[in-house]
Motif scaffolding. Sequence first.
Motif, PDB file in Angstrom:
ATOM      1  N   LEU A 134      49.149  89.517   4.730  1.00 53.46           N
ATOM      2  CA  LEU A 134      48.404  89.305   3.491  1.00 53.46           C
ATOM      3  C   LEU A 134      48.206  87.818   3.209  1.00 53.46           C
ATOM      4  O   LEU A 134      47.156  87.413   2.698  1.00 53.46           O
ATOM      5  N   SER A 135      49.193  86.994   3.558  1.00 56.20           N
ATOM      6  CA  SER A 135      49.031  85.553   3.342  1.00 56.20           C
ATOM      7  C   SER A 135      47.868  85.002   4.152  1.00 56.20           C
ATOM      8  O   SER A 135      47.178  84.070   3.714  1.00 56.20           O
ATOM      9  N   LEU A 136      47.614  85.579   5.324  1.00 54.72           N
ATOM     10  CA  LEU A 136      46.477  85.153   6.145  1.00 54.72           C
ATOM     11  C   LEU A 136      45.163  85.631   5.526  1.00 54.72           C
ATOM     12  O   LEU A 136      44.176  84.882   5.477  1.00 54.72           O
ATOM     13  N   CYS A 137      45.139  86.865   5.049  1.00 50.03           N
ATOM     14  CA  CYS A 137      43.928  87.384   4.398  1.00 50.03           C
ATOM     15  C   CYS A 137      43.570  86.575   3.157  1.00 50.03           C
ATOM     16  O   CYS A 137      42.390  86.407   2.834  1.00 50.03           O
ATOM     17  N   PHE A 138      44.600  86.059   2.458  1.00 46.53           N
ATOM     18  CA  PHE A 138      44.389  85.382   1.181  1.00 46.53           C
ATOM     19  C   PHE A 138      44.407  83.862   1.305  1.00 46.53           C
ATOM     20  O   PHE A 138      44.706  83.156   0.330  1.00 46.53           O
ATOM     21  N   GLN A 139      44.077  83.343   2.463  1.00 47.96           N
ATOM     22  CA  GLN A 139      43.884  81.900   2.591  1.00 47.96           C
ATOM     23  C   GLN A 139      42.687  81.495   1.741  1.00 47.96           C
ATOM     24  O   GLN A 139      41.619  82.105   1.816  1.00 47.96           O
ATOM     25  N   ARG A 140      42.859  80.452   0.926  1.00 49.45           N
ATOM     26  CA  ARG A 140      41.780  80.039   0.039  1.00 49.45           C
ATOM     27  C   ARG A 140      40.569  79.515   0.816  1.00 49.45           C
ATOM     28  O   ARG A 140      39.428  79.747   0.433  1.00 49.45           O
ATOM     29  N   ASP A 141      40.847  78.809   1.892  1.00 51.40           N
ATOM     30  CA  ASP A 141      39.780  78.285   2.737  1.00 51.40           C
ATOM     31  C   ASP A 141      39.330  79.385   3.691  1.00 51.40           C
ATOM     32  O   ASP A 141      40.115  79.836   4.531  1.00 51.40           O
ATOM     33  N   PRO A 142      38.087  79.861   3.581  1.00 50.06           N
ATOM     34  CA  PRO A 142      37.639  80.944   4.469  1.00 50.06           C
ATOM     35  C   PRO A 142      37.832  80.625   5.950  1.00 50.06           C
ATOM     36  O   PRO A 142      38.122  81.528   6.745  1.00 50.06           O
ATOM     37  N   LYS A 143      37.689  79.343   6.314  1.00 48.46           N
ATOM     38  CA  LYS A 143      37.831  78.965   7.714  1.00 48.46           C
ATOM     39  C   LYS A 143      39.242  79.188   8.223  1.00 48.46           C
ATOM     40  O   LYS A 143      39.458  79.338   9.436  1.00 48.46           O
ATOM     41  N   ALA A 144      40.213  79.205   7.307  1.00 48.45           N
ATOM     42  CA  ALA A 144      41.608  79.399   7.697  1.00 48.45           C
ATOM     43  C   ALA A 144      41.967  80.878   7.847  1.00 48.45           C
ATOM     44  O   ALA A 144      43.023  81.195   8.401  1.00 48.45           O
ATOM     45  N   ARG A 145      41.110  81.774   7.358  1.00 52.65           N
ATOM     46  CA  ARG A 145      41.390  83.204   7.501  1.00 52.65           C
ATOM     47  C   ARG A 145      41.090  83.665   8.926  1.00 52.65           C
ATOM     48  O   ARG A 145      40.095  83.243   9.519  1.00 52.65           O
ATOM     49  N   PRO A 146      41.897  84.552   9.466  1.00 51.71           N
ATOM     50  CA  PRO A 146      41.618  85.076  10.796  1.00 51.71           C
ATOM     51  C   PRO A 146      40.392  85.988  10.784  1.00 51.71           C
ATOM     52  O   PRO A 146      39.936  86.447   9.733  1.00 51.71           O
ATOM     53  N   THR A 147      39.868  86.257  11.949  1.00 51.56           N
ATOM     54  CA  THR A 147      38.822  87.256  12.096  1.00 51.56           C
ATOM     55  C   THR A 147      39.460  88.642  12.134  1.00 51.56           C
ATOM     56  O   THR A 147      40.682  88.784  12.282  1.00 51.56           O
ATOM     57  N   ALA A 148      38.636  89.661  12.030  1.00 51.66           N
ATOM     58  CA  ALA A 148      39.145  91.028  12.152  1.00 51.66           C
ATOM     59  C   ALA A 148      39.778  91.237  13.525  1.00 51.66           C
ATOM     60  O   ALA A 148      40.840  91.865  13.654  1.00 51.66           O
ATOM     61  N   ALA A 149      39.157  90.709  14.564  1.00 51.07           N
ATOM     62  CA  ALA A 149      39.696  90.843  15.921  1.00 51.07           C
ATOM     63  C   ALA A 149      41.065  90.187  16.027  1.00 51.07           C
ATOM     64  O   ALA A 149      41.979  90.734  16.659  1.00 51.07           O
ATOM     65  N   GLU A 150      41.225  89.028  15.417  1.00 48.67           N
ATOM     66  CA  GLU A 150      42.515  88.331  15.464  1.00 48.67           C
ATOM     67  C   GLU A 150      43.583  89.098  14.699  1.00 48.67           C
ATOM     68  O   GLU A 150      44.739  89.188  15.142  1.00 48.67           O
ATOM     69  N   LEU A 151      43.210  89.693  13.573  1.00 46.91           N
ATOM     70  CA  LEU A 151      44.186  90.451  12.789  1.00 46.91           C
ATOM     71  C   LEU A 151      44.634  91.715  13.512  1.00 46.91           C
ATOM     72  O   LEU A 151      45.743  92.214  13.252  1.00 46.91           O
ATOM     73  N   LEU A 152      43.825  92.239  14.406  1.00 43.85           N
ATOM     74  CA  LEU A 152      44.234  93.422  15.178  1.00 43.85           C
ATOM     75  C   LEU A 152      45.416  93.122  16.093  1.00 43.85           C
ATOM     76  O   LEU A 152      46.087  94.043  16.563  1.00 43.85           O
ATOM     77  N   SER A 153      45.687  91.843  16.334  1.00 44.90           N
ATOM     78  CA  SER A 153      46.831  91.454  17.162  1.00 44.90           C
ATOM     79  C   SER A 153      48.016  90.983  16.325  1.00 44.90           C
ATOM     80  O   SER A 153      49.019  90.538  16.880  1.00 44.90           O
ATOM     81  N   HIS A 154      47.907  91.070  15.014  1.00 43.71           N
ATOM     82  CA  HIS A 154      48.997  90.619  14.148  1.00 43.71           C
ATOM     83  C   HIS A 154      50.204  91.556  14.264  1.00 43.71           C
ATOM     84  O   HIS A 154      50.032  92.769  14.444  1.00 43.71           O
ATOM     85  N   PRO A 155      51.431  91.037  14.151  1.00 42.29           N
ATOM     86  CA  PRO A 155      52.625  91.888  14.258  1.00 42.29           C
ATOM     87  C   PRO A 155      52.667  93.062  13.282  1.00 42.29           C
ATOM     88  O   PRO A 155      53.240  94.102  13.614  1.00 42.29           O
TER      89      PRO A 155
END
Length: 257
Positions: free
Chosen positions: A222-243
């Motif tokens: 959730l901390s990654l999804c809620f990064q204030r800077d959009p550029k700092a948020r992962p892509t959907a593909a990257e989140l599919l590899s999250h622990p």
Amino acid sequence: KNSSFNAGVDNTHLLLLEKEIDLLRSLSHPHIVRYYGFTVEGSKVNIILEYVSGGSISKNLDTFGAFNENHVRRYTIQILQGLDYLHGNNVLHRDIKGANILVENSGRVKLSDFGASKLVQNLASATASTSTGLKGTIPWMSPEVVKGQSVDRKADIWSLGCTVVEMLTAKVPWTYCDEKGMCDDGQQDGSGWPYSLLYKIGVSEGGPPYPSSVSADLKHFLSLCFQRDPKARPTAAELLSHPFISPPSAPAASRTN
């Protein structure tokens, strides 16, 4: 689902409908609601979408209450797979929330309601894959949306995080009161949302509150999804590899394309 617009009342509605039809016609994925066709009846144009028998995630939350973390994980994997497909086809959903995610009796979920979606043109310019405009539903909106800034696929990632919070709490994002009493009780505007909510989304350091008892992996997700800077948020593909999505003891979540 049958969605109707009176073409004789407002040409703007007809143009929006035509865009939705073109968009839906181009989409085919296990986690996207299928488009079947359209009919014209006098002044009305109807679009016909796949019927999903289990209702929406929000309806299930109303009926059964908040989901446990494993349940949230199963749904989040599928939502991400649908988003990965949309974003890979240059499409922003722009209104990700529980009410727009339908559930089959088998447990498969499908992204629905692309009335606010936008096909992003693949332009070789500094503004490629971006758009502007306040579209979506306020409690699920990202900071850049409420500020009227350029929006890209990362706005959907913020809304996904809000939807995860919705599943964990069975409440609209920003209305869950955590142990510190963080919740919104501001004055209501004409749409039913507090005036203060747009401001809170725009200036808060993180996203909406959620139970502190969730796992460390989910908190990090959730901390990654809620990064204030959009550029700092992962892509959907990257989140599919999250622990949280693919724990080390489990095989990686497969991408269904």
